[in-house]
Design a protein around this motif. Structure first.
Motif, PDB file in Angstrom:
ATOM      1  N   LYS A   1     -49.554 -12.082  11.710  1.00  0.00           N
ATOM      2  CA  LYS A   1     -49.578 -13.177  12.236  1.00  0.00           C
ATOM      3  C   LYS A   1     -49.021 -14.588  11.338  1.00  0.00           C
ATOM      4  O   LYS A   1     -50.023 -14.928  10.047  1.00  0.00           O
ATOM      5  CB  LYS A   1     -49.886 -14.495  13.225  1.00  0.00           C
ATOM      6  CG  LYS A   1     -49.653 -15.488  13.060  1.00  0.00           C
ATOM      7  CD  LYS A   1     -50.559 -16.678  14.724  1.00  0.00           C
ATOM      8  CE  LYS A   1     -49.958 -17.913  14.927  1.00  0.00           C
ATOM      9  NZ  LYS A   1     -50.390 -18.720  15.629  1.00  0.00           N
TER      10      LYS A   1
ATOM     11  N   GLU B   1     -45.796 -19.884  12.201  1.00  0.00           N
ATOM     12  CA  GLU B   1     -45.342 -20.179  13.728  1.00  0.00           C
ATOM     13  C   GLU B   1     -44.770 -19.871  14.361  1.00  0.00           C
ATOM     14  O   GLU B   1     -42.840 -20.580  13.780  1.00  0.00           O
ATOM     15  CB  GLU B   1     -46.286 -21.767  13.962  1.00  0.00           C
ATOM     16  CG  GLU B   1     -47.679 -21.924  14.061  1.00  0.00           C
ATOM     17  CD  GLU B   1     -48.710 -21.362  14.509  1.00  0.00           C
ATOM     18  OE1 GLU B   1     -48.182 -21.285  15.983  1.00  0.00           O
ATOM     19  OE2 GLU B   1     -50.053 -21.124  14.122  1.00  0.00           O
ATOM     20  N   ARG B   2     -44.387 -18.610  14.692  1.00  0.00           N
ATOM     21  CA  ARG B   2     -43.137 -18.493  15.336  1.00  0.00           C
ATOM     22  C   ARG B   2     -41.877 -18.883  15.819  1.00  0.00           C
ATOM     23  O   ARG B   2     -41.356 -19.458  15.902  1.00  0.00           O
ATOM     24  CB  ARG B   2     -43.372 -16.595  15.764  1.00  0.00           C
ATOM     25  CG  ARG B   2     -41.373 -16.311  16.397  1.00  0.00           C
ATOM     26  CD  ARG B   2     -41.763 -14.619  16.969  1.00  0.00           C
ATOM     27  NE  ARG B   2     -40.936 -13.779  17.114  1.00  0.00           N
ATOM     28  CZ  ARG B   2     -40.109 -13.941  18.176  1.00  0.00           C
ATOM     29  NH1 ARG B   2     -41.419 -14.403  19.585  1.00  0.00           N
ATOM     30  NH2 ARG B   2     -39.182 -13.882  18.982  1.00  0.00           N
ATOM     31  N   GLU B   3     -42.901 -19.803  17.508  1.00  0.00           N
ATOM     32  CA  GLU B   3     -41.749 -20.699  17.978  1.00  0.00           C
ATOM     33  C   GLU B   3     -41.957 -21.797  17.388  1.00  0.00           C
ATOM     34  O   GLU B   3     -40.757 -22.457  17.598  1.00  0.00           O
ATOM     35  CB  GLU B   3     -43.575 -20.868  19.269  1.00  0.00           C
ATOM     36  CG  GLU B   3     -43.439 -19.521  19.963  1.00  0.00           C
ATOM     37  CD  GLU B   3     -42.676 -19.197  20.502  1.00  0.00           C
ATOM     38  OE1 GLU B   3     -41.511 -20.248  21.407  1.00  0.00           O
ATOM     39  OE2 GLU B   3     -41.965 -17.902  20.528  1.00  0.00           O
TER      40      GLU B   3
ATOM     41  N   ARG C   1     -38.613 -20.698  15.428  1.00  0.00           N
ATOM     42  CA  ARG C   1     -37.493 -20.548  16.289  1.00  0.00           C
ATOM     43  C   ARG C   1     -36.956 -22.069  17.639  1.00  0.00           C
ATOM     44  O   ARG C   1     -35.637 -22.144  17.202  1.00  0.00           O
ATOM     45  CB  ARG C   1     -37.937 -19.987  18.098  1.00  0.00           C
ATOM     46  CG  ARG C   1     -37.806 -18.690  17.535  1.00  0.00           C
ATOM     47  CD  ARG C   1     -38.458 -18.235  19.119  1.00  0.00           C
ATOM     48  NE  ARG C   1     -38.329 -18.340  19.969  1.00  0.00           N
ATOM     49  CZ  ARG C   1     -38.636 -17.897  21.171  1.00  0.00           C
ATOM     50  NH1 ARG C   1     -39.078 -16.171  21.227  1.00  0.00           N
ATOM     51  NH2 ARG C   1     -37.333 -17.697  22.585  1.00  0.00           N
TER      52      ARG C   1
ATOM     53  N   TRP D   1     -34.692 -13.530  17.310  1.00  0.00           N
ATOM     54  CA  TRP D   1     -35.649 -13.677  16.477  1.00  0.00           C
ATOM     55  C   TRP D   1     -36.416 -12.516  16.616  1.00  0.00           C
ATOM     56  O   TRP D   1     -37.518 -12.416  17.981  1.00  0.00           O
ATOM     57  CB  TRP D   1     -36.871 -15.201  16.465  1.00  0.00           C
ATOM     58  CG  TRP D   1     -36.195 -15.957  15.848  1.00  0.00           C
ATOM     59  CD1 TRP D   1     -35.256 -17.099  16.553  1.00  0.00           C
ATOM     60  CD2 TRP D   1     -35.659 -16.040  14.085  1.00  0.00           C
ATOM     61  NE1 TRP D   1     -35.030 -17.940  15.320  1.00  0.00           N
ATOM     62  CE2 TRP D   1     -35.474 -17.252  14.157  1.00  0.00           C
ATOM     63  CE3 TRP D   1     -36.199 -15.169  13.651  1.00  0.00           C
ATOM     64  CZ2 TRP D   1     -35.046 -17.888  12.748  1.00  0.00           C
ATOM     65  CZ3 TRP D   1     -36.132 -15.581  11.947  1.00  0.00           C
ATOM     66  CH2 TRP D   1     -35.317 -17.455  11.939  1.00  0.00           C
TER      67      TRP D   1
ATOM     68  N   GLU E   1     -40.184 -10.334  17.049  1.00  0.00           N
ATOM     69  CA  GLU E   1     -41.470 -10.118  17.164  1.00  0.00           C
ATOM     70  C   GLU E   1     -42.977 -10.550  16.146  1.00  0.00           C
ATOM     71  O   GLU E   1     -43.319 -11.369  15.518  1.00  0.00           O
ATOM     72  CB  GLU E   1     -42.203  -9.159  17.486  1.00  0.00           C
ATOM     73  CG  GLU E   1     -41.514  -9.472  19.589  1.00  0.00           C
ATOM     74  CD  GLU E   1     -41.403 -10.670  20.199  1.00  0.00           C
ATOM     75  OE1 GLU E   1     -42.597 -11.481  19.148  1.00  0.00           O
ATOM     76  OE2 GLU E   1     -41.334 -11.271  21.019  1.00  0.00           O
ATOM     77  N   ARG E   2     -41.965  -9.105  14.757  1.00  0.00           N
ATOM     78  CA  ARG E   2     -42.675  -9.036  13.908  1.00  0.00           C
ATOM     79  C   ARG E   2     -41.728  -8.534  13.183  1.00  0.00           C
ATOM     80  O   ARG E   2     -41.279  -7.673  12.622  1.00  0.00           O
ATOM     81  CB  ARG E   2     -44.423  -8.362  14.006  1.00  0.00           C
ATOM     82  CG  ARG E   2     -44.683  -8.710  12.985  1.00  0.00           C
ATOM     83  CD  ARG E   2     -45.744  -7.743  12.836  1.00  0.00           C
ATOM     84  NE  ARG E   2     -46.952  -7.859  11.565  1.00  0.00           N
ATOM     85  CZ  ARG E   2     -47.763  -6.309  11.294  1.00  0.00           C
ATOM     86  NH1 ARG E   2     -47.607  -5.454  12.350  1.00  0.00           N
ATOM     87  NH2 ARG E   2     -48.115  -6.247  10.252  1.00  0.00           N
TER      88      ARG E   2
ATOM     89  N   PHE F   1     -41.158 -20.322   6.944  1.00  0.00           N
ATOM     90  CA  PHE F   1     -41.790 -19.299   7.037  1.00  0.00           C
ATOM     91  C   PHE F   1     -43.025 -19.356   6.054  1.00  0.00           C
ATOM     92  O   PHE F   1     -43.882 -20.755   6.462  1.00  0.00           O
ATOM     93  CB  PHE F   1     -41.113 -17.811   7.098  1.00  0.00           C
ATOM     94  CG  PHE F   1     -39.738 -18.332   7.061  1.00  0.00           C
ATOM     95  CD1 PHE F   1     -38.986 -17.732   8.675  1.00  0.00           C
ATOM     96  CD2 PHE F   1     -38.608 -18.486   7.137  1.00  0.00           C
ATOM     97  CE1 PHE F   1     -38.743 -17.685   9.848  1.00  0.00           C
ATOM     98  CE2 PHE F   1     -37.880 -18.895   7.362  1.00  0.00           C
ATOM     99  CZ  PHE F   1     -37.272 -18.815   8.957  1.00  0.00           C
TER     100      PHE F   1
END
Length: 253
Positions: free
Chosen positions: A91, A94-96, A99, A111, A113-114, A153
């Motif tokens: 991680k 914060e991906r969300e 987005r 996007w 996942e990783r 990011f």
């Protein structure tokens, strides 16, 4: 192993989720008006900034991908480029949140996942760069390294890591003549190393050290136009500089 034999792994291994993407992020550094600067991109329709970068194509090496990305952003072919770190935490950000901020630019469902990112720093002659945005951004510009805004990011962390690597590699990488113009003054050279090291250097000791190393040649010309006595101009003695770099004996402490 013969080409016709493929390792498919155990049944348990074959059911594991594999890493979906490898990307690059580039810390492009230039030196201008006694300040170390980094090239950043502003995403379309936002005030959100990030580093230049992108995925690695299937038909190119990671170094070739880095040179391609750098040429697209700077217009330069010949760039000093150094791989300095792999950013591979599960991680990283914060991906969300990303987005949501960029949903008008990139479909949130697309996007990944990783991704694992390989970090490169590039040292360029500021005066020769033509900053160019990419397909997702509308502005590409230099920022003072001490005034960088919160980036998307984990890019603030990447810049910090690049500067730490640069400091550690100062004695065996050609930092000076990749960031300075062909002719420069001793105060300009000192300021460059102060910016990289993050501390003040005594001018007399610095000049004595530089001259003792023999890595610069003083020219007859002086820098004109300043309020004080015009300082002499210098050029790097590249043969001597590179000999000391090979020995790892270029210390400014």
């Amino acid at each position: 192993m013969p080409d016709t034999v493929k390792h498919v792994g155990t049944p348990a291994e074959s059911q594991l989720s594999l890493l979906p993407l490898l990307t690059l992020d580039c810390i492009i550094l230039g030196f201008h008006e006694d300040q170390l600067r980094v090239l950043l991109l502003r995403w379309k329709g936002t005030q959100e900034w990030s580093l230049p970068g992108g995925p690695v194509r299937k038909d190119e090496s990671v170094d070739a991908a880095a040179h391609r990305i750098l040429k697209e952003r700077t217009g330069l072919d010949q760039i000093f480029l150094q791989q300095f770190h792999v950013f591979g935490d599960v991680k990283r950000y914060e991906r969300e949140e990303i987005r949501e901020k960029l949903k008008h630019v990139v479909d949130p469902e697309k996007w990944y996942e990783r991704a694992v990112s390989i970090g490169y720093y590039a040292l360029v002659d500021y005066s020769k760069v033509t900053p160019m945005p990419d397909a997702f951004t509308e502005e590409c510009q230099w920022w003072d390294i001490q005034e960088i805004p919160p980036l998307l990011f984990d890019h603030n962390h990447m810049i910090d890591a690049a500067l730490r690597a640069l400091r550690m590699q100062l004695s065996w990488q050609p930092i000076g003549y990749n960031l300075l113009p062909d002719q420069f003054t001793m105060p300009e050279l000192q300021r460059l190393y102060e910016m990289i090291l993050g501390r003040t250097l005594d001018p007399r000791n610095f000049q004595r050290k530089i001259l003792a190393l023999g890595i610069v040649d003083r020219l007859e010309a002086r820098r004109k136009g300043g309020a004080h006595k015009a300082p002499y101009l210098y050029q790097f003695n590249k043969a001597r500089y590179e000999a000391l770099l090979t020995e790892g004996n270029l210390s400014f402490s």
